[in-house]
Design a protein around this motif. Structure first.
Motif, PDB file in Angstrom:
ATOM      1  N   ILE A   7       1.067   6.577  -1.040  1.00  0.00           N
ATOM      2  CA  ILE A   7       1.133   5.188  -1.532  1.00  0.00           C
ATOM      3  C   ILE A   7       2.580   4.783  -1.768  1.00  0.00           C
ATOM      4  O   ILE A   7       2.983   3.665  -1.431  1.00  0.00           O
ATOM      5  CB  ILE A   7       0.283   5.051  -2.822  1.00  0.00           C
ATOM      6  CG1 ILE A   7      -1.203   5.122  -2.470  1.00  0.00           C
ATOM      7  CG2 ILE A   7       0.582   3.733  -3.531  1.00  0.00           C
ATOM      8  CD1 ILE A   7      -2.119   5.147  -3.652  1.00  0.00           C
ATOM      9  N   SER A  92      -2.906  -3.808   6.753  1.00  0.00           N
ATOM     10  CA  SER A  92      -3.826  -2.678   6.903  1.00  0.00           C
ATOM     11  C   SER A  92      -3.366  -1.761   8.029  1.00  0.00           C
ATOM     12  O   SER A  92      -3.460  -0.536   7.920  1.00  0.00           O
ATOM     13  CB  SER A  92      -5.239  -3.185   7.202  1.00  0.00           C
ATOM     14  OG  SER A  92      -5.706  -3.963   6.140  1.00  0.00           O
ATOM     15  N   ILE A  95      -0.462   0.193   6.725  1.00  0.00           N
ATOM     16  CA  ILE A  95      -0.932   1.252   5.819  1.00  0.00           C
ATOM     17  C   ILE A  95      -1.487   2.427   6.629  1.00  0.00           C
ATOM     18  O   ILE A  95      -1.133   3.581   6.408  1.00  0.00           O
ATOM     19  CB  ILE A  95      -2.013   0.699   4.861  1.00  0.00           C
ATOM     20  CG1 ILE A  95      -1.387  -0.261   3.863  1.00  0.00           C
ATOM     21  CG2 ILE A  95      -2.711   1.829   4.118  1.00  0.00           C
ATOM     22  CD1 ILE A  95      -2.390  -0.999   3.028  1.00  0.00           C
ATOM     23  N   PHE A  99       0.408   6.009   7.022  1.00  0.00           N
ATOM     24  CA  PHE A  99      -0.354   7.163   6.535  1.00  0.00           C
ATOM     25  C   PHE A  99      -0.431   8.246   7.609  1.00  0.00           C
ATOM     26  O   PHE A  99      -0.204   9.433   7.339  1.00  0.00           O
ATOM     27  CB  PHE A  99      -1.749   6.688   6.131  1.00  0.00           C
ATOM     28  CG  PHE A  99      -2.684   7.781   5.734  1.00  0.00           C
ATOM     29  CD1 PHE A  99      -2.448   8.535   4.592  1.00  0.00           C
ATOM     30  CD2 PHE A  99      -3.819   8.049   6.475  1.00  0.00           C
ATOM     31  CE1 PHE A  99      -3.312   9.538   4.221  1.00  0.00           C
ATOM     32  CE2 PHE A  99      -4.681   9.046   6.107  1.00  0.00           C
ATOM     33  CZ  PHE A  99      -4.431   9.795   4.980  1.00  0.00           C
TER      34      PHE A  99
ATOM     35  N   ASP B  80      -7.670  -0.511   1.156  1.00  0.00           N
ATOM     36  CA  ASP B  80      -6.996   0.342   2.138  1.00  0.00           C
ATOM     37  C   ASP B  80      -6.302   1.509   1.457  1.00  0.00           C
ATOM     38  O   ASP B  80      -6.353   2.648   1.926  1.00  0.00           O
ATOM     39  CB  ASP B  80      -5.956  -0.468   2.914  1.00  0.00           C
ATOM     40  CG  ASP B  80      -6.613  -1.313   3.979  1.00  0.00           C
ATOM     41  OD1 ASP B  80      -7.777  -1.039   4.287  1.00  0.00           O
ATOM     42  OD2 ASP B  80      -5.964  -2.235   4.483  1.00  0.00           O
ATOM     43  N   PHE B  81      -5.629   1.204   0.335  1.00  0.00           N
ATOM     44  CA  PHE B  81      -4.890   2.248  -0.383  1.00  0.00           C
ATOM     45  C   PHE B  81      -5.825   3.341  -0.893  1.00  0.00           C
ATOM     46  O   PHE B  81      -5.582   4.523  -0.705  1.00  0.00           O
ATOM     47  CB  PHE B  81      -4.164   1.652  -1.585  1.00  0.00           C
ATOM     48  CG  PHE B  81      -2.762   1.222  -1.278  1.00  0.00           C
ATOM     49  CD1 PHE B  81      -2.014   1.861  -0.316  1.00  0.00           C
ATOM     50  CD2 PHE B  81      -2.183   0.163  -1.957  1.00  0.00           C
ATOM     51  CE1 PHE B  81      -0.732   1.468  -0.028  1.00  0.00           C
ATOM     52  CE2 PHE B  81      -0.899  -0.244  -1.680  1.00  0.00           C
ATOM     53  CZ  PHE B  81      -0.178   0.421  -0.719  1.00  0.00           C
ATOM     54  N   PHE B  82      -6.878   2.954  -1.548  1.00  0.00           N
ATOM     55  CA  PHE B  82      -7.631   3.925  -2.329  1.00  0.00           C
ATOM     56  C   PHE B  82      -8.896   4.438  -1.640  1.00  0.00           C
ATOM     57  O   PHE B  82      -9.480   5.409  -2.081  1.00  0.00           O
ATOM     58  CB  PHE B  82      -7.981   3.333  -3.693  1.00  0.00           C
ATOM     59  CG  PHE B  82      -6.756   3.060  -4.518  1.00  0.00           C
ATOM     60  CD1 PHE B  82      -5.982   4.098  -4.981  1.00  0.00           C
ATOM     61  CD2 PHE B  82      -6.353   1.770  -4.781  1.00  0.00           C
ATOM     62  CE1 PHE B  82      -4.845   3.856  -5.715  1.00  0.00           C
ATOM     63  CE2 PHE B  82      -5.219   1.512  -5.512  1.00  0.00           C
ATOM     64  CZ  PHE B  82      -4.455   2.568  -5.979  1.00  0.00           C
ATOM     65  N   MET B  85      -7.540   4.839   3.393  1.00  0.00           N
ATOM     66  CA  MET B  85      -6.418   5.710   3.749  1.00  0.00           C
ATOM     67  C   MET B  85      -6.801   7.190   3.764  1.00  0.00           C
ATOM     68  O   MET B  85      -6.563   7.864   4.759  1.00  0.00           O
ATOM     69  CB  MET B  85      -5.253   5.460   2.796  1.00  0.00           C
ATOM     70  CG  MET B  85      -3.962   6.035   3.267  1.00  0.00           C
ATOM     71  SD  MET B  85      -2.648   5.591   2.155  1.00  0.00           S
ATOM     72  CE  MET B  85      -3.082   6.528   0.723  1.00  0.00           C
TER      73      MET B  85
END
Lengths: 105, 138
Positions: A7, A92, A95, A99, B80-82, B85
């Protein structure tokens, strides 16, 4: 790497995008002018879509344009770019790509 | 230091004005859509505007910013983050086979981080229903 590390990396990428916008505007003056014009048109069309044509619309647009396009443009421009990217769901993609590139599965 | 504090103060004051203008636009648009452009609509707009923009702005300002963020789709980024991903990574180090067949000792309840998994739970349920249809000996 744990989730918090990912993050932080992704937030760093967002920050890089945000910093790149004013840097481009400062390095290339035509980009600065074009971007300000785009912001002016966007603000005016947004206000017009809310309250229609008229004197009030022009006054409100003028106030917003003064604050957002002239006084705080280097702060508002990155926010607008991130807003556009968010609207096109491209954040998105960033991200997901960050990732994967950072070693996530 | 003092200059930077002034800068922040000026920024917050200007941001407050800009957010108030956008809140006013939202109220005006709402009233225009529901009541038209009659004098009644203007009076209602003024009343609601005064109530929201001046009387209880400390409350409605934060609410309006939250509304704007949700409208922009920031909740999608949080999802998306939690959730998205770390997709496909069940907690506790279970592989897909272990999830489908279950862990020995009754530990067959995988805890997925993602609300959208790879279909392993569906496969597990299908396998369980097949076993139930055939019977324990079949």
């Amino acid at each position: 790497m744990n989730d918090r590390g990912f993050i932080l990396i992704i937030l760093g990428v967002f920050l890089l995008i945000a910093i790149a916008v004013p840097v481009i505007m400062l390095v290339f003056p035509p980009a600065n002018i074009v971007f300000r014009l785009i912001l002016i048109f966007t603000i005016f069309m947004t206000v017009r879509s809310y309250i229609g044509n008229g004197v009030v619309s022009i006054i409100v647009s003028a106030v917003l344009i003064y604050f957002l396009v002239f006084k705080w443009v280097y702060l508002f421009a990155p926010m607008y770019i991130l807003y556009i990217l968010l609207g096109m769901q491209f954040l998105s993609v960033i991200i997901w790509g960050t990732f994967r590139l950072a070693g996530g599965h | 230091m003092i200059y930077s504090l002034l800068f922040i103060g000026e920024l917050l004051a200007d941001a407050n004005i800009v957010i108030k203008i956008f809140a006013f636009l939202t109220i005006a648009s709402f009233m225009k859509n529901h009541l038209g452009t009659s004098p009644m609509a203007v009076v209602a707009m003024a009343g609601v505007g005064w109530f929201i923009l001046f009387e209880f702005w400390a409350f409605f300002g934060g609410l309006f910013v939250l509304y704007l963020l949700l409208l922009f789709g920031v909740s999608g980024v949080l999802i998306d983050f939690f959730f998205v991903m770390p997709s496909g990574q069940p907690q506790g180090g279970q592989g897909p086979e272990e999830i489908i067949h279950g862990k020995p000792g009754g530990g067959d309840s995988p805890r997925w981080k993602s609300p959208v998994n790879s279909g392993a739970d569906v496969a597990r349920r299908m396998k369980q229903s097949q076993i139930m249809r055939r019977g324990p000996g079949g």
